[in-house]
Design an enzyme around this catalytic site. Structure first.
Site, PDB file in Angstrom:
ATOM      1  N   ASP A  97       0.836  -1.207   0.000  1.00  0.00           N
ATOM      2  CA  ASP A  97       0.000   0.000   0.000  1.00  0.00           C
ATOM      3  C   ASP A  97       0.871   1.257   0.000  1.00  0.00           C
ATOM      4  O   ASP A  97       1.980   1.260   0.526  1.00  0.00           O
ATOM      5  CB  ASP A  97      -0.913  -0.021   1.237  1.00  0.00           C
TER       6      ASP A  97
ATOM      7  N   ASN B 260     -11.034  -2.389  -5.433  1.00  0.00           N
ATOM      8  CA  ASN B 260     -10.205  -1.467  -6.229  1.00  0.00           C
ATOM      9  C   ASN B 260     -10.830  -1.126  -7.593  1.00  0.00           C
ATOM     10  O   ASN B 260     -10.400  -0.177  -8.249  1.00  0.00           O
ATOM     11  CB  ASN B 260      -8.780  -2.008  -6.421  1.00  0.00           C
TER      12      ASN B 260
HETATM   13  C1  IPE Z   1      -5.390  -2.558  -0.084  1.00  0.00           C
HETATM   14  O1  IPE Z   1      -5.052  -1.271  -0.374  1.00  0.00           O
HETATM   15  C2  IPE Z   1      -5.471  -3.358  -1.348  1.00  0.00           C
HETATM   16  C3  IPE Z   1      -4.203  -3.616  -2.007  1.00  0.00           C
HETATM   17  C4  IPE Z   1      -3.038  -3.334  -1.524  1.00  0.00           C
HETATM   18  C5  IPE Z   1      -4.332  -4.237  -3.274  1.00  0.00           C
HETATM   19  P1  IPE Z   1      -6.163  -0.146  -0.591  1.00  0.00           P
HETATM   20  O2  IPE Z   1      -5.441   1.108  -0.814  1.00  0.00           O
HETATM   21  O3  IPE Z   1      -7.123  -0.578  -1.642  1.00  0.00           O
HETATM   22  O4  IPE Z   1      -6.913  -0.188   0.803  1.00  0.00           O
HETATM   23  P2  IPE Z   1      -7.791   0.935   1.538  1.00  0.00           P
HETATM   24  O5  IPE Z   1      -8.789   1.451   0.543  1.00  0.00           O
HETATM   25  O6  IPE Z   1      -6.845   2.010   1.984  1.00  0.00           O
HETATM   26  O7  IPE Z   1      -8.402   0.214   2.704  1.00  0.00           O
HETATM   27  C1  IPE Z   2      -1.378   0.240  -3.446  1.00  0.00           C
HETATM   28  O1  IPE Z   2      -1.168   1.605  -3.458  1.00  0.00           O
HETATM   29  C2  IPE Z   2      -1.621  -0.338  -4.828  1.00  0.00           C
HETATM   30  C3  IPE Z   2      -2.990  -0.825  -5.037  1.00  0.00           C
HETATM   31  C4  IPE Z   2      -3.961  -0.835  -4.171  1.00  0.00           C
HETATM   32  C5  IPE Z   2      -3.254  -1.381  -6.340  1.00  0.00           C
HETATM   33  P1  IPE Z   2      -2.384   2.616  -3.511  1.00  0.00           P
HETATM   34  O2  IPE Z   2      -2.738   2.869  -4.934  1.00  0.00           O
HETATM   35  O3  IPE Z   2      -3.495   2.128  -2.660  1.00  0.00           O
HETATM   36  O4  IPE Z   2      -1.712   3.898  -2.884  1.00  0.00           O
HETATM   37  P2  IPE Z   2      -2.371   4.905  -1.866  1.00  0.00           P
HETATM   38  O5  IPE Z   2      -2.900   4.096  -0.724  1.00  0.00           O
HETATM   39  O6  IPE Z   2      -3.450   5.642  -2.593  1.00  0.00           O
HETATM   40  O7  IPE Z   2      -1.246   5.783  -1.446  1.00  0.00           O
HETATM   41 MG    MG Z   3      -4.003   2.418  -0.720  1.00  0.00          MG
END
Ligand code: IPE
Ligand code: IPE
Ligand code: MG
Length: 265
Positions: free
Chosen positions: A38, A86
Protein backbone atom coordinates in the site's frame (compact mmCIF):
# COMPACT_ATOMS: atom_id res chain seq x y z
CA UNK A 1 13.27 -23.96 1.21
CA UNK A 2 17.04 -24.49 1.07
CA UNK A 3 19.19 -21.41 1.64
CA UNK A 4 22.41 -20.55 -0.15
CA UNK A 5 24.27 -18.87 2.70
CA UNK A 6 26.81 -17.19 0.48
CA UNK A 7 24.14 -15.59 -1.73
CA UNK A 8 22.12 -14.66 1.35
CA UNK A 9 25.01 -12.84 3.01
CA UNK A 10 25.84 -11.08 -0.23
CA UNK A 11 22.19 -9.98 -0.54
CA UNK A 12 22.34 -8.39 2.90
CA UNK A 13 25.71 -6.66 2.60
CA UNK A 14 25.95 -2.94 3.40
CA UNK A 15 23.45 -3.03 6.23
CA UNK A 16 21.99 0.23 7.59
CA UNK A 17 22.79 1.07 11.23
CA UNK A 18 19.65 -0.38 12.81
CA UNK A 19 19.27 -3.84 11.25
CA UNK A 20 21.41 -6.66 9.92
CA UNK A 21 21.01 -10.24 8.82
CA UNK A 22 22.49 -11.35 12.14
CA UNK A 23 19.45 -9.83 13.93
CA UNK A 24 17.21 -12.64 12.76
CA UNK A 25 17.20 -16.35 13.47
CA UNK A 26 17.16 -18.18 10.15
CA UNK A 27 15.85 -21.33 11.79
CA UNK A 28 12.55 -19.85 12.99
CA UNK A 29 11.44 -17.80 10.02
CA UNK A 30 7.76 -17.82 9.06
CA UNK A 31 6.82 -20.27 6.32
CA UNK A 32 4.36 -17.85 4.77
CA UNK A 33 4.74 -14.07 4.69
CA UNK A 34 2.12 -11.82 3.16
CA UNK A 35 2.42 -8.21 2.03
CA UNK A 36 -0.34 -5.64 1.67
CA UNK A 37 1.44 -3.41 -0.81
CA UNK A 38 0.00 0.00 0.00
CA UNK A 39 1.01 3.63 -0.52
CA UNK A 40 1.95 3.79 -4.19
CA UNK A 41 -0.38 6.75 -4.77
CA UNK A 42 0.91 8.76 -1.79
CA UNK A 43 4.51 8.01 -2.76
CA UNK A 44 3.80 9.59 -6.15
CA UNK A 45 1.79 12.51 -4.72
CA UNK A 46 4.63 13.48 -2.42
CA UNK A 47 6.90 13.71 -5.44
CA UNK A 48 4.40 15.66 -7.53
CA UNK A 49 4.09 12.68 -9.88
CA UNK A 50 0.98 10.99 -11.28
CA UNK A 51 -0.24 7.93 -9.33
CA UNK A 52 0.82 5.77 -12.25
CA UNK A 53 4.45 6.50 -11.42
CA UNK A 54 3.84 5.23 -7.89
CA UNK A 55 2.50 1.95 -9.25
CA UNK A 56 5.51 1.66 -11.57
CA UNK A 57 7.90 2.30 -8.71
CA UNK A 58 6.04 -0.30 -6.65
CA UNK A 59 7.08 -2.98 -9.11
CA UNK A 60 10.74 -2.42 -8.23
CA UNK A 61 9.93 -2.98 -4.55
CA UNK A 62 8.03 -6.16 -5.38
CA UNK A 63 10.98 -7.48 -7.36
CA UNK A 64 13.31 -6.82 -4.44
CA UNK A 65 10.97 -8.47 -1.93
CA UNK A 66 10.55 -11.57 -4.12
CA UNK A 67 14.33 -11.98 -4.38
CA UNK A 68 14.75 -11.33 -0.66
CA UNK A 69 12.15 -13.94 0.29
CA UNK A 70 13.79 -16.47 -2.05
CA UNK A 71 17.23 -15.78 -0.55
CA UNK A 72 15.84 -16.29 2.97
CA UNK A 73 14.29 -19.61 1.98
CA UNK A 74 10.69 -18.52 2.66
CA UNK A 75 8.20 -21.18 1.45
CA UNK A 76 5.36 -18.86 0.47
CA UNK A 77 5.23 -15.13 -0.27
CA UNK A 78 1.81 -13.70 -1.00
CA UNK A 79 1.10 -10.15 -2.11
CA UNK A 80 -2.13 -8.15 -2.33
CA UNK A 81 -2.06 -6.49 -5.72
CA UNK A 82 -5.71 -5.62 -6.48
CA UNK A 83 -8.79 -5.95 -4.31
CA UNK A 84 -12.40 -6.54 -5.31
CA UNK A 85 -12.96 -2.97 -4.07
CA UNK A 86 -10.20 -1.47 -6.23
CA UNK A 87 -12.61 -1.50 -9.23
CA UNK A 88 -14.07 1.66 -7.62
CA UNK A 89 -10.98 3.62 -8.72
CA UNK A 90 -11.04 5.82 -11.84
CA UNK A 91 -11.17 3.72 -14.98
CA UNK A 92 -7.83 4.97 -16.25
CA UNK A 93 -6.10 3.84 -13.03
CA UNK A 94 -7.75 0.42 -13.17
CA UNK A 95 -6.73 0.07 -16.82
CA UNK A 96 -3.17 1.07 -16.04
CA UNK A 97 -2.94 -1.47 -13.21
CA UNK A 98 -4.31 -4.25 -15.42
CA UNK A 99 -1.80 -3.32 -18.12
CA UNK A 100 1.04 -3.20 -15.57
CA UNK A 101 0.11 -6.62 -14.16
CA UNK A 102 0.40 -8.18 -17.62
CA UNK A 103 3.60 -6.43 -18.72
CA UNK A 104 5.30 -6.90 -15.34
CA UNK A 105 4.49 -10.59 -15.25
CA UNK A 106 6.06 -11.03 -18.70
CA UNK A 107 9.10 -8.93 -17.79
CA UNK A 108 9.66 -10.78 -14.53
CA UNK A 109 9.29 -14.27 -15.99
CA UNK A 110 13.08 -14.71 -16.36
CA UNK A 111 13.50 -13.89 -12.64
CA UNK A 112 10.73 -16.32 -11.69
CA UNK A 113 12.28 -19.00 -13.88
CA UNK A 114 15.82 -18.41 -12.64
CA UNK A 115 14.70 -18.66 -9.02
CA UNK A 116 12.28 -21.52 -9.79
CA UNK A 117 9.36 -19.59 -8.26
CA UNK A 118 5.96 -21.26 -8.56
CA UNK A 119 3.16 -18.75 -9.12
CA UNK A 120 -0.42 -19.14 -7.98
CA UNK A 121 -3.23 -16.60 -8.14
CA UNK A 122 -5.73 -15.76 -5.42
CA UNK A 123 -8.93 -14.18 -6.68
CA UNK A 124 -11.40 -14.23 -9.54
CA UNK A 125 -9.36 -13.77 -12.69
CA UNK A 126 -12.39 -14.15 -14.98
CA UNK A 127 -13.27 -10.47 -14.45
CA UNK A 128 -9.88 -9.23 -15.69
CA UNK A 129 -9.29 -7.92 -19.23
CA UNK A 130 -8.72 -10.75 -21.70
CA UNK A 131 -5.11 -9.75 -22.39
CA UNK A 132 -4.23 -9.81 -18.67
CA UNK A 133 -5.87 -13.22 -18.30
CA UNK A 134 -3.96 -14.60 -21.28
CA UNK A 135 -0.62 -13.39 -19.97
CA UNK A 136 -1.38 -14.82 -16.52
CA UNK A 137 -2.25 -18.19 -18.07
CA UNK A 138 0.96 -18.20 -20.13
CA UNK A 139 3.02 -17.26 -17.10
CA UNK A 140 1.32 -19.84 -14.92
CA UNK A 141 2.10 -22.55 -17.43
CA UNK A 142 5.75 -21.44 -17.58
CA UNK A 143 6.08 -21.58 -13.78
CA UNK A 144 3.88 -24.54 -12.90
CA UNK A 145 6.72 -27.10 -12.76
CA UNK A 146 8.89 -24.98 -10.48
CA UNK A 147 9.81 -26.39 -7.09
CA UNK A 148 10.98 -23.19 -5.37
CA UNK A 149 9.14 -20.58 -3.36
CA UNK A 150 5.42 -20.17 -4.00
CA UNK A 151 4.47 -16.63 -5.01
CA UNK A 152 0.75 -16.09 -4.48
CA UNK A 153 -0.55 -13.03 -6.32
CA UNK A 154 -3.88 -11.73 -5.01
CA UNK A 155 -5.55 -10.06 -7.97
CA UNK A 156 -9.26 -9.18 -7.92
CA UNK A 157 -9.18 -10.75 -4.49
CA UNK A 158 -11.62 -10.08 -1.68
CA UNK A 159 -11.81 -12.23 1.44
CA UNK A 160 -15.57 -11.96 1.79
CA UNK A 161 -16.10 -12.99 -1.82
CA UNK A 162 -13.68 -15.88 -1.26
CA UNK A 163 -15.56 -17.09 1.82
CA UNK A 164 -18.94 -16.80 0.11
CA UNK A 165 -17.55 -18.71 -2.87
CA UNK A 166 -16.33 -21.49 -0.58
CA UNK A 167 -19.76 -21.70 1.07
CA UNK A 168 -21.39 -21.90 -2.35
CA UNK A 169 -19.04 -24.66 -3.55
CA UNK A 170 -19.81 -26.71 -0.44
CA UNK A 171 -23.56 -26.09 -0.76
CA UNK A 172 -23.56 -27.26 -4.36
CA UNK A 173 -21.62 -30.42 -3.44
CA UNK A 174 -24.11 -31.11 -0.64
CA UNK A 175 -27.06 -30.51 -2.93
CA UNK A 176 -25.64 -32.99 -5.44
CA UNK A 177 -25.34 -35.55 -2.66
CA UNK A 178 -21.53 -35.58 -2.89
CA UNK A 179 -21.04 -34.17 0.57
CA UNK A 180 -22.65 -34.70 3.97
CA UNK A 181 -22.95 -31.21 5.57
CA UNK A 182 -22.09 -32.76 8.94
CA UNK A 183 -18.58 -33.47 7.63
CA UNK A 184 -17.81 -29.80 6.91
CA UNK A 185 -15.03 -28.75 9.24
CA UNK A 186 -12.35 -26.02 9.18
CA UNK A 187 -10.00 -28.12 7.09
CA UNK A 188 -12.58 -28.91 4.42
CA UNK A 189 -13.69 -25.28 4.37
CA UNK A 190 -10.09 -24.12 3.90
CA UNK A 191 -9.77 -26.46 0.93
CA UNK A 192 -12.41 -24.40 -0.88
CA UNK A 193 -10.50 -21.15 -0.45
CA UNK A 194 -8.09 -19.82 -3.09
CA UNK A 195 -5.23 -20.60 -0.70
CA UNK A 196 -5.97 -24.33 -0.72
CA UNK A 197 -2.75 -26.22 -0.01
CA UNK A 198 -0.83 -23.21 1.33
CA UNK A 199 -0.03 -22.74 5.02
CA UNK A 200 -1.69 -19.74 6.69
CA UNK A 201 0.50 -16.62 6.77
CA UNK A 202 2.30 -16.23 10.08
CA UNK A 203 3.31 -12.65 9.30
CA UNK A 204 1.49 -9.89 7.41
CA UNK A 205 3.37 -6.74 6.47
CA UNK A 206 1.37 -3.64 5.54
CA UNK A 207 3.14 -0.59 4.22
CA UNK A 208 2.07 3.09 4.36
CA UNK A 209 0.92 3.04 7.96
CA UNK A 210 -2.68 1.89 7.53
CA UNK A 211 -3.75 -0.42 10.34
CA UNK A 212 -6.45 -2.38 8.59
CA UNK A 213 -6.85 -5.56 6.58
CA UNK A 214 -8.91 -4.11 3.70
CA UNK A 215 -10.74 -7.40 3.05
CA UNK A 216 -7.55 -9.43 2.82
CA UNK A 217 -7.34 -13.15 3.80
CA UNK A 218 -9.84 -12.73 6.64
CA UNK A 219 -10.10 -16.48 7.21
CA UNK A 220 -6.41 -17.29 6.88
CA UNK A 221 -5.10 -14.47 9.08
CA UNK A 222 -6.89 -15.67 12.23
CA UNK A 223 -3.61 -15.88 14.18
CA UNK A 224 -1.20 -14.00 11.94
CA UNK A 225 1.18 -11.45 13.42
CA UNK A 226 0.62 -8.00 11.93
CA UNK A 227 3.47 -5.62 11.15
CA UNK A 228 2.75 -2.10 9.90
CA UNK A 229 5.45 0.21 8.62
CA UNK A 230 5.05 3.87 7.65
CA UNK A 231 7.20 3.32 4.56
CA UNK A 232 5.29 3.58 1.31
CA UNK A 233 5.42 0.40 -0.75
CA UNK A 234 7.76 1.80 -3.47
CA UNK A 235 10.32 2.57 -0.71
CA UNK A 236 9.97 -0.84 0.94
CA UNK A 237 13.06 -2.99 0.58
CA UNK A 238 15.10 -5.91 1.93
CA UNK A 239 15.91 -3.99 5.13
CA UNK A 240 12.27 -3.22 5.82
CA UNK A 241 11.55 -6.90 5.30
CA UNK A 242 14.30 -7.82 7.77
CA UNK A 243 12.91 -5.34 10.34
CA UNK A 244 9.50 -7.00 10.00
CA UNK A 245 11.06 -10.42 10.55
CA UNK A 246 13.00 -9.23 13.59
CA UNK A 247 9.79 -7.80 15.05
CA UNK A 248 7.96 -11.08 14.33
CA UNK A 249 10.64 -13.09 16.10
CA UNK A 250 10.18 -11.02 19.26
CA UNK A 251 6.45 -11.70 19.43
CA UNK A 252 4.98 -14.13 21.90
CA UNK A 253 2.53 -16.19 19.85
CA UNK A 254 0.03 -17.74 22.23
CA UNK A 255 -2.81 -18.94 19.99
CA UNK A 256 -5.24 -18.49 22.88
CA UNK A 257 -3.12 -20.57 25.23
CA UNK A 258 -0.54 -19.37 27.72
CA UNK A 259 2.97 -18.24 27.05
CA UNK A 260 5.35 -21.19 26.92
CA UNK A 261 8.59 -19.25 26.72
CA UNK A 262 7.88 -16.91 29.62
CA UNK A 263 6.30 -19.41 31.98
CA UNK A 264 8.11 -20.32 35.20
CA UNK A 265 8.94 -24.01 35.59
C1 IPE B 1 -5.39 -2.56 -0.08
O1 IPE B 1 -5.05 -1.27 -0.37
C2 IPE B 1 -5.47 -3.36 -1.35
C3 IPE B 1 -4.20 -3.62 -2.01
C4 IPE B 1 -3.04 -3.33 -1.52
C5 IPE B 1 -4.33 -4.24 -3.27
P1 IPE B 1 -6.16 -0.15 -0.59
O2 IPE B 1 -5.44 1.11 -0.81
O3 IPE B 1 -7.12 -0.58 -1.64
O4 IPE B 1 -6.91 -0.19 0.80
P2 IPE B 1 -7.79 0.94 1.54
O5 IPE B 1 -8.79 1.45 0.54
O6 IPE B 1 -6.84 2.01 1.98
O7 IPE B 1 -8.40 0.21 2.70
C1 IPE C 1 -1.38 0.24 -3.45
O1 IPE C 1 -1.17 1.61 -3.46
C2 IPE C 1 -1.62 -0.34 -4.83
C3 IPE C 1 -2.99 -0.83 -5.04
C4 IPE C 1 -3.96 -0.83 -4.17
C5 IPE C 1 -3.25 -1.38 -6.34
P1 IPE C 1 -2.38 2.62 -3.51
O2 IPE C 1 -2.74 2.87 -4.93
O3 IPE C 1 -3.50 2.13 -2.66
O4 IPE C 1 -1.71 3.90 -2.88
P2 IPE C 1 -2.37 4.91 -1.87
O5 IPE C 1 -2.90 4.10 -0.72
O6 IPE C 1 -3.45 5.64 -2.59
O7 IPE C 1 -1.25 5.78 -1.45
MG1 MG D 1 -4.00 2.42 -0.72
Amino acid sequence: MPVDLEKLEEHFEDAPHDIALSDIDLKTLPRHISCIMDGNGRWANERGLPRAEGHRAGIGALREIITTAVRLGIDVLSVYAFSTENWKRPKHEVNLLMHLFATTFLEELPLLQRERVRVVFLGDLSALPRRTQEVFEQGLAACSEHDGMVLALAVNYGARAEIVRAARLLAVAAQLGELDPATIDEELFAQKLYTNGLPDPELVIRTSGEMRLSNYLLYQLAYAELYVTDMYWPDFNRWGFLRALASYQHRDRRFGGISVSKERP
